[in-house]
Design an enzyme around this catalytic site. Structure first.
Site, PDB file in Angstrom:
ATOM      1  N   PHE A  84       0.555  -1.282  -0.403  1.00 54.26           N
ATOM      2  CA  PHE A  84       0.882  -0.266  -0.614  1.00 54.26           C
ATOM      3  C   PHE A  84       0.798   1.924   0.212  1.00 54.26           C
ATOM      4  O   PHE A  84       1.603   1.856   0.541  1.00 54.26           O
ATOM      5  CB  PHE A  84      -1.466   0.006   1.401  1.00 54.26           C
ATOM      6  CG  PHE A  84      -1.953   0.755   1.432  1.00 54.26           C
ATOM      7  CD1 PHE A  84      -3.119   1.166   0.572  1.00 54.26           C
ATOM      8  CD2 PHE A  84      -1.523   2.149   1.834  1.00 54.26           C
ATOM      9  CE1 PHE A  84      -3.884   1.897   0.416  1.00 54.26           C
ATOM     10  CE2 PHE A  84      -2.327   3.167   2.005  1.00 54.26           C
ATOM     11  CZ  PHE A  84      -3.496   3.144   1.456  1.00 54.26           C
ATOM     12  N   ASP A 132       8.649   2.638   1.409  1.00 52.59           N
ATOM     13  CA  ASP A 132       8.332   3.547   2.528  1.00 52.59           C
ATOM     14  C   ASP A 132       8.341   2.734   2.984  1.00 52.59           C
ATOM     15  O   ASP A 132       7.656   2.496   3.844  1.00 52.59           O
ATOM     16  CB  ASP A 132       6.849   3.265   1.118  1.00 52.59           C
ATOM     17  CG  ASP A 132       5.523   3.766   1.469  1.00 52.59           C
ATOM     18  OD1 ASP A 132       5.744   4.424   2.720  1.00 52.59           O
ATOM     19  OD2 ASP A 132       3.952   3.316   0.670  1.00 52.59           O
ATOM     20  N   LYS A 186       3.500  10.953   8.197  1.00 58.15           N
ATOM     21  CA  LYS A 186       2.323  10.225  10.057  1.00 58.15           C
ATOM     22  C   LYS A 186       3.312  10.223  11.328  1.00 58.15           C
ATOM     23  O   LYS A 186       3.377  11.505  11.164  1.00 58.15           O
ATOM     24  CB  LYS A 186       2.443   8.322   9.820  1.00 58.15           C
ATOM     25  CG  LYS A 186       1.254   8.022   8.920  1.00 58.15           C
ATOM     26  CD  LYS A 186       0.891   6.571   8.611  1.00 58.15           C
ATOM     27  CE  LYS A 186       0.071   6.401   7.584  1.00 58.15           C
ATOM     28  NZ  LYS A 186      -1.237   6.789   7.188  1.00 58.15           N
TER      29      LYS A 186
END
Length: 398
Positions: free
Chosen positions: A138, A223, A252
């Site tokens: 993702f 990532d 985040k």
């Protein structure tokens, strides 16, 4: 439940697009690892805004940094520079320990879009035409990031995509080696797959990926939107895995609740862009940069990397010790774990946990994601471990 929560949920449903459905709970405030709903009921927050609230809620250092910065200089755009953004880029490179260049943006998807644009330009310069990513990976929901996301259920209705991406099984080094040729521009991988259910890479897989990219000339993009800034007990997860990517994407936990993302490029990958190739009006926003400094300062000053390793091990060992027919195990790193279920009952576990005063995330039908604030206390972890068997029983009987 008071009338306020249903009323707010009804207003949400009437005013917002239906892509989120209607969240089951309306929160009013938070402190540390706890939050309170509109009725004043307390919950232990074990998902932390999806691995975002590094310092928990209302941390004094974060409140002070944001308040002082917004009262001084909130926004300049990229037409001008300011000290907090420059110092943040320097600081990230210092923590990475590798010379490079940084781009600041607002979110994980934007960070991955930036990395994709760098890889596209690199590919065009060197005659490379396709990309490789992992099944069940993702990377975001914007079109470029979605192109790299190996989850058919959220991809298919939005194709065709602007780039050719070939998906391989995550953790299969032989499959990766077969897929990456001299025509491959870049490989995009998560050191641990987050949305797939907190799935760590098999030992040696990521160093093999580095070797494969070195041999073929493809860029390796890591990532670390979820895994960085102390989440696994290290500043960056790839540091523990023993490899250095060409591009690293962050978001985040970096802002502790304020929107910020970053891309770090090392070696030639850091200078692919020329003036005007990319930009972000809000990227490097002074308030978000101040928040990031507060997060990094507090992690260092309070020894939170070591705390995360200890607390994460305590949580993982506690879950592993629970003997329950619905629970089959636990996986993950640091304070980023998944409790694994024998049946697809994750939604029922999430609901039962909420009723018991704990917020968890049904990340997969058979996996419960736990990503609490890095400041969570051992006593708070123990309260969840004590309650978890009854939560599992309630979910099993649902």
């Amino acid at each position: 439940m008071s009338a306020e929560q249903p009323d707010l949920r009804a207003r949400f449903e009437a005013a917002f697009m239906p892509n989120y459905g209607v969240p089951p709970l309306a929160l009013a405030r938070g402190e540390g690892a706890r939050v309170w709903d509109l009725d004043g009921r307390a919950y232990l927050d074990l998902i932390g805004g999806i691995a975002v609230n590094s310092l928990g809620h209302a941390h004094p250092a974060l409140v002070r940094a944001v308040s002082e910065q917004v009262a001084t200089l909130a926004h300049t755009s990229n037409l001008y520079l300011h000290e907090p953004e420059v110092r943040l880029a320097e600081r990230l490179l210092g923590l990475l320990g590798t010379p490079g260049r940084v781009f600041l943006c607002n979110s994980g998807a934007e960070a991955n879009e930036c990395a994709l644009k760098i890889a596209i330009k690199y590919g065009k310069t060197h005659g490379r035409t396709y990309f490789v990513a992992a099944e069940n990976g993702f990377h975001g929901r914007t079109i470029g990031a979605l192109s790299l996301t190996g989850k058919a259920s959220i991809r298919e209705q939005f194709g065709p995509f602007p780039v050719d991406v070939r998906f391989v099984p995550y953790g299969d080094a032989d499959a990766l080696k077969s897929a990456v040729t001299a025509e491959c521009a870049a490989v995009f991988l998560e050191p641990t797959q987050g949305e797939a259910g907190v799935v760590p890479a098999p030992e040696g897989y990521l160093t093999a990926a580095r070797e494969i990219c070195d041999a073929t000339g493809a860029l390796l993009v890591a990532d670390e939107i979820q895994s960085a800034i102390g989440r696994t007990g290290h500043w960056f997860a790839h540091q523990a895995d023993g490899f250095t990517p060409d591009l690293l994407t962050l978001a985040k936990g970096l802002g502790g609740g304020m929107p910020i993302g970053a891309v770090a490029g090392f070696g030639a990958a850091g200078t692919v862009f020329d003036k005007g190739d990319h930009g972000s009006t809000f990227g490097g926003n002074a308030v978000s940069c101040a928040a990031a400094h507060a997060v990094l300062d507090t992690i260092e000053a309070d020894g939170l990397l070591a705390h995360v390793r200890r607390a994460g091990a305590h949580l993982a060992e506690g879950i592993a010790a629970i003997d329950h027919p619905l629970l089959t195990g636990v996986r993950g790193r640091g304070l980023w774990l998944a409790a694994l279920l024998a049946e697809p009952k994750a939604a029922a576990v999430q609901a039962a946990a909420q009723r018991a005063g704990f917020l968890v995330n049904a990340v997969q039908p058979d996996a419960i994601r736990l990503a609490p604030p890095l400041v969570i206390g051992t006593d708070q972890i123990d309260s969840f471990l004590t309650a978890f068997p009854a939560i599992l029983t309630e979910a099993a009987n649902a």
